[in-house]
Enzyme design. Structure first.
Site, PDB file in Angstrom:
ATOM      1  N   ARG A 160       0.847  -1.217   0.000  1.00 63.49           N
ATOM      2  CA  ARG A 160       0.000   0.000   0.000  1.00 63.49           C
ATOM      3  C   ARG A 160       0.875   1.256   0.000  1.00 63.49           C
ATOM      4  O   ARG A 160       0.576   2.247   0.664  1.00 63.49           O
ATOM      5  CB  ARG A 160      -0.946   0.046   1.203  1.00 63.49           C
ATOM      6  CG  ARG A 160      -1.934  -1.064   1.263  1.00 63.49           C
ATOM      7  CD  ARG A 160      -2.971  -1.019   0.125  1.00 63.49           C
ATOM      8  NE  ARG A 160      -3.821  -2.191   0.231  1.00 63.49           N
ATOM      9  CZ  ARG A 160      -3.542  -3.365  -0.360  1.00 63.49           C
ATOM     10  NH1 ARG A 160      -2.481  -3.491  -1.153  1.00 63.49           N
ATOM     11  NH2 ARG A 160      -4.332  -4.388  -0.210  1.00 63.49           N
ATOM     12  N   SER A 210     -10.814  -0.022   3.972  1.00 66.65           N
ATOM     13  CA  SER A 210     -10.212  -0.287   5.284  1.00 66.65           C
ATOM     14  C   SER A 210      -9.493   0.971   5.728  1.00 66.65           C
ATOM     15  O   SER A 210      -8.821   1.616   4.928  1.00 66.65           O
ATOM     16  CB  SER A 210      -9.186  -1.415   5.178  1.00 66.65           C
ATOM     17  OG  SER A 210      -9.832  -2.604   4.829  1.00 66.65           O
ATOM     18  N   GLU A 300      -4.297   3.745   6.077  1.00 62.63           N
ATOM     19  CA  GLU A 300      -4.174   3.475   4.635  1.00 62.63           C
ATOM     20  C   GLU A 300      -4.848   4.631   3.886  1.00 62.63           C
ATOM     21  O   GLU A 300      -4.449   5.016   2.798  1.00 62.63           O
ATOM     22  CB  GLU A 300      -4.883   2.150   4.336  1.00 62.63           C
ATOM     23  CG  GLU A 300      -4.835   1.739   2.895  1.00 62.63           C
ATOM     24  CD  GLU A 300      -5.414   0.345   2.682  1.00 62.63           C
ATOM     25  OE1 GLU A 300      -5.233  -0.539   3.554  1.00 62.63           O
ATOM     26  OE2 GLU A 300      -6.048   0.137   1.641  1.00 62.63           O
TER      27      GLU A 300
HETATM   28  C1  FAD Z   1     -15.905   0.209  -0.527  1.00 59.71           C
HETATM   29  C2  FAD Z   1     -14.402   0.356  -0.685  1.00 59.71           C
HETATM   30  C3  FAD Z   1     -13.609  -0.761  -0.811  1.00 59.71           C
HETATM   31  C4  FAD Z   1     -12.218  -0.637  -0.965  1.00 59.71           C
HETATM   32  N1  FAD Z   1     -11.445  -1.761  -1.098  1.00 59.71           N
HETATM   33  C5  FAD Z   1     -10.129  -1.655  -1.277  1.00 59.71           C
HETATM   34  C6  FAD Z   1      -9.313  -2.812  -1.437  1.00 59.71           C
HETATM   35  O1  FAD Z   1      -9.790  -3.944  -1.437  1.00 59.71           O
HETATM   36  N2  FAD Z   1      -7.967  -2.637  -1.618  1.00 59.71           N
HETATM   37  C7  FAD Z   1      -7.399  -1.387  -1.650  1.00 59.71           C
HETATM   38  O2  FAD Z   1      -6.178  -1.302  -1.827  1.00 59.71           O
HETATM   39  N3  FAD Z   1      -8.143  -0.280  -1.494  1.00 59.71           N
HETATM   40  C8  FAD Z   1      -9.488  -0.393  -1.309  1.00 59.71           C
HETATM   41  N4  FAD Z   1     -10.243   0.746  -1.150  1.00 59.71           N
HETATM   42  C9  FAD Z   1      -9.597   2.058  -1.113  1.00 59.71           C
HETATM   43  C10 FAD Z   1      -9.588   2.795  -2.481  1.00 59.71           C
HETATM   44  O3  FAD Z   1     -10.626   2.364  -3.292  1.00 59.71           O
HETATM   45  C11 FAD Z   1      -8.266   2.595  -3.208  1.00 59.71           C
HETATM   46  O4  FAD Z   1      -7.217   3.089  -2.443  1.00 59.71           O
HETATM   47  C12 FAD Z   1      -8.295   3.308  -4.575  1.00 59.71           C
HETATM   48  O5  FAD Z   1      -7.233   2.807  -5.342  1.00 59.71           O
HETATM   49  C13 FAD Z   1      -8.189   4.839  -4.473  1.00 59.71           C
HETATM   50  O6  FAD Z   1      -8.371   5.388  -5.776  1.00 59.71           O
HETATM   51  P1  FAD Z   1      -9.060   6.800  -5.991  1.00 59.71           P
HETATM   52  O7  FAD Z   1      -8.995   7.132  -7.429  1.00 59.71           O
HETATM   53  O8  FAD Z   1     -10.407   6.811  -5.374  1.00 59.71           O
HETATM   54  O9  FAD Z   1      -8.066   7.737  -5.166  1.00 59.71           O
HETATM   55  P2  FAD Z   1      -8.461   9.016  -4.281  1.00 59.71           P
HETATM   56  O10 FAD Z   1      -9.154   8.540  -3.054  1.00 59.71           O
HETATM   57  O11 FAD Z   1      -9.136  10.006  -5.111  1.00 59.71           O
HETATM   58  O12 FAD Z   1      -7.012   9.529  -3.894  1.00 59.71           O
HETATM   59  C14 FAD Z   1      -6.179   8.753  -3.043  1.00 59.71           C
HETATM   60  C15 FAD Z   1      -4.764   9.353  -3.080  1.00 59.71           C
HETATM   61  O13 FAD Z   1      -4.219   9.162  -4.380  1.00 59.71           O
HETATM   62  C16 FAD Z   1      -3.759  10.399  -4.910  1.00 59.71           C
HETATM   63  N5  FAD Z   1      -3.988  10.363  -6.342  1.00 59.71           N
HETATM   64  C17 FAD Z   1      -5.138  10.033  -6.987  1.00 59.71           C
HETATM   65  N6  FAD Z   1      -4.966  10.110  -8.312  1.00 59.71           N
HETATM   66  C18 FAD Z   1      -3.697  10.491  -8.533  1.00 59.71           C
HETATM   67  C19 FAD Z   1      -2.916  10.751  -9.703  1.00 59.71           C
HETATM   68  N7  FAD Z   1      -3.405  10.624 -10.942  1.00 59.71           N
HETATM   69  N8  FAD Z   1      -1.627  11.134  -9.532  1.00 59.71           N
HETATM   70  C20 FAD Z   1      -1.080  11.275  -8.297  1.00 59.71           C
HETATM   71  N9  FAD Z   1      -1.767  11.047  -7.155  1.00 59.71           N
HETATM   72  C21 FAD Z   1      -3.064  10.658  -7.273  1.00 59.71           C
HETATM   73  C22 FAD Z   1      -4.596  11.459  -4.200  1.00 59.71           C
HETATM   74  O14 FAD Z   1      -3.937  12.714  -4.163  1.00 59.71           O
HETATM   75  C23 FAD Z   1      -4.748  10.846  -2.814  1.00 59.71           C
HETATM   76  O15 FAD Z   1      -3.618  11.155  -2.016  1.00 59.71           O
HETATM   77  C24 FAD Z   1     -11.632   0.643  -0.990  1.00 59.71           C
HETATM   78  C25 FAD Z   1     -12.443   1.790  -0.864  1.00 59.71           C
HETATM   79  C26 FAD Z   1     -13.816   1.639  -0.721  1.00 59.71           C
HETATM   80  C27 FAD Z   1     -14.671   2.878  -0.613  1.00 59.71           C
END
Ligand code: FAD
Length: 310
Positions: A160, A210, A300
């Protein structure tokens, strides 16, 4: 022409549905717009924050004093087993694409919300697969606004974790090389994963996934590890949920935030929760874990405009 909005509520674009106003907000659908948005921020002396699906964020109720850029730059191109994916592409769209094209290696990521950029930033994963497993290179926009291609080794992936957490780079495009697989088998595996996920994350749940990272078992001192039954170690990790459960977190809650009664690492907004309540509850149980086991749990979830938890 960029459509910049003022005082845009972050609660509208986070899966937790919490977060005060972003001073400025813009969605971008092309690389040109993204660069323009950053230039605009620079001209006005604003900080900027790029986000994807907002599925891994806890944003302060007071909001953020910067330009929030929502990345909606999408697209997938492929040549045989090699894929190039624009960073605003939904992770699920990427997973579906690989399954349809008989490419194996990402099917277990099915059901994880957010974009491929967000997934790379946090090296998202599930059931033993992570997004970085098959990455070959990543195109970024560096702090000096140059387009740079990084190799996987230069991207500093860990559990992560990635080098992007330390540098203010924007992830633009991700190249991956997958293995050949059978579409039907991949689909079946993805469906199995999805059924398991739906139990933990029922449709409509307001959460950021999580909250705390699991702990890589080999990093734990032996005296601590000895206290943990070996069957609790899963894929080489001690789940943070196990520790939280052992300090009584399951089912607890305060104000509008509740910890799931079936999973101690799942903090849920019941509808009227605030970042303040969420933060206080997470902190309370992180301290309890620290006191009982000497282990510092690390979020996380990305804390936006909030101090470190402990
Ligand atoms: C119901 C649910 C289930 C989930 N299950 C999992 C799981 O099984 N495993 C897991 O690992 N995660 C899980 N997550 C967490 C989340 O979905 C992941 O971490 C996901 O990859 C985040 O992507 P996002 O586009 O929503 O990022 P955001 O939440 O929008 O951003 C997260 C971080 O990434 C940075 N970021 C985003 N895009 C970029 C970019 N293009 N360049 C540079 N930085 C960037 C942002 O600045 C921020 O710091 C879950 C979340 C939910 C709500």
């Amino acid at each position: 022409m960029l459509k910049i909005k003022n005082n845009y509520l972050m609660s509208k674009i986070t899966t937790l549905q919490i977060g005060g106003p972003a001073k400025k907000f813009v969605s971008v659908k092309t690389q040109k717009d993204l660069i323009e948005a950053i230039q605009y921020a620079k001209q006005h002396n604003w900080e900027y924050l790029i986000i994807g699906g907002g599925s891994n964020l806890l944003v302060n109720d007071a909001g953020v004093d910067c330009l929030v850029i929502k990345n909606e730059i999408t697209g997938i191109t492929s040549q045989s087993r090699t894929l190039r994916v624009a960073s605003g592409t939904l992770l699920q769209d990427f997973v579906n694409y690989t399954i349809e094209h008989g490419l194996s290696g990402s099917q277990k990521l099915t059901g994880i919300p957010g974009t491929i950029g967000g997934a790379v930033y946090g090296n998202a994963g599930a059931y033993g697969q992570t997004i970085s497993d098959h990455i070959t290179s990543i195109v970024i926009l560096s702090e000096s606004k140059n387009l740079i291609t990084l190799t996987k080794d230069e991207s500093g992936f860990g559990y992560r974790d990635s080098a992007f957490k330390q540098r203010k780079n924007i992830i633009l495009e991700v190249s991956l090389q997958l293995k050949k697989g059978d579409s039907k088998n991949l689909q079946r595996k993805a469906e199995e994963v999805l059924q398991k996920r739906l139990i933990k994350y029922p449709v409509g749940i307001k959460c950021p996934g999580s909250f705390f990272k699991n702990i890589v078992a080999i990093t734990l001192p032996k005296d601590i590890l000895d206290k943990i039954p070996s069957e609790k170690i899963i894929y080489g990790k001690l789940p943070a949920g196990t520790l939280l459960e052992m300090v009584g977190a399951k089912g607890e809650g305060e104000n509008g935030i509740k910890i799931a009664d079936y999973h101690a690492n799942l903090f849920v907004n019941k509808g009227n929760g605030t970042a303040k309540d969420f933060y206080a509850l997470a902190k309370k149980y992180a301290i309890k874990v620290k006191e009982k086991f000497g282990i510092t749990l690390e979020p996380e979830v990305q804390l936006i405009n909030l101090p470190p938890l402990i």
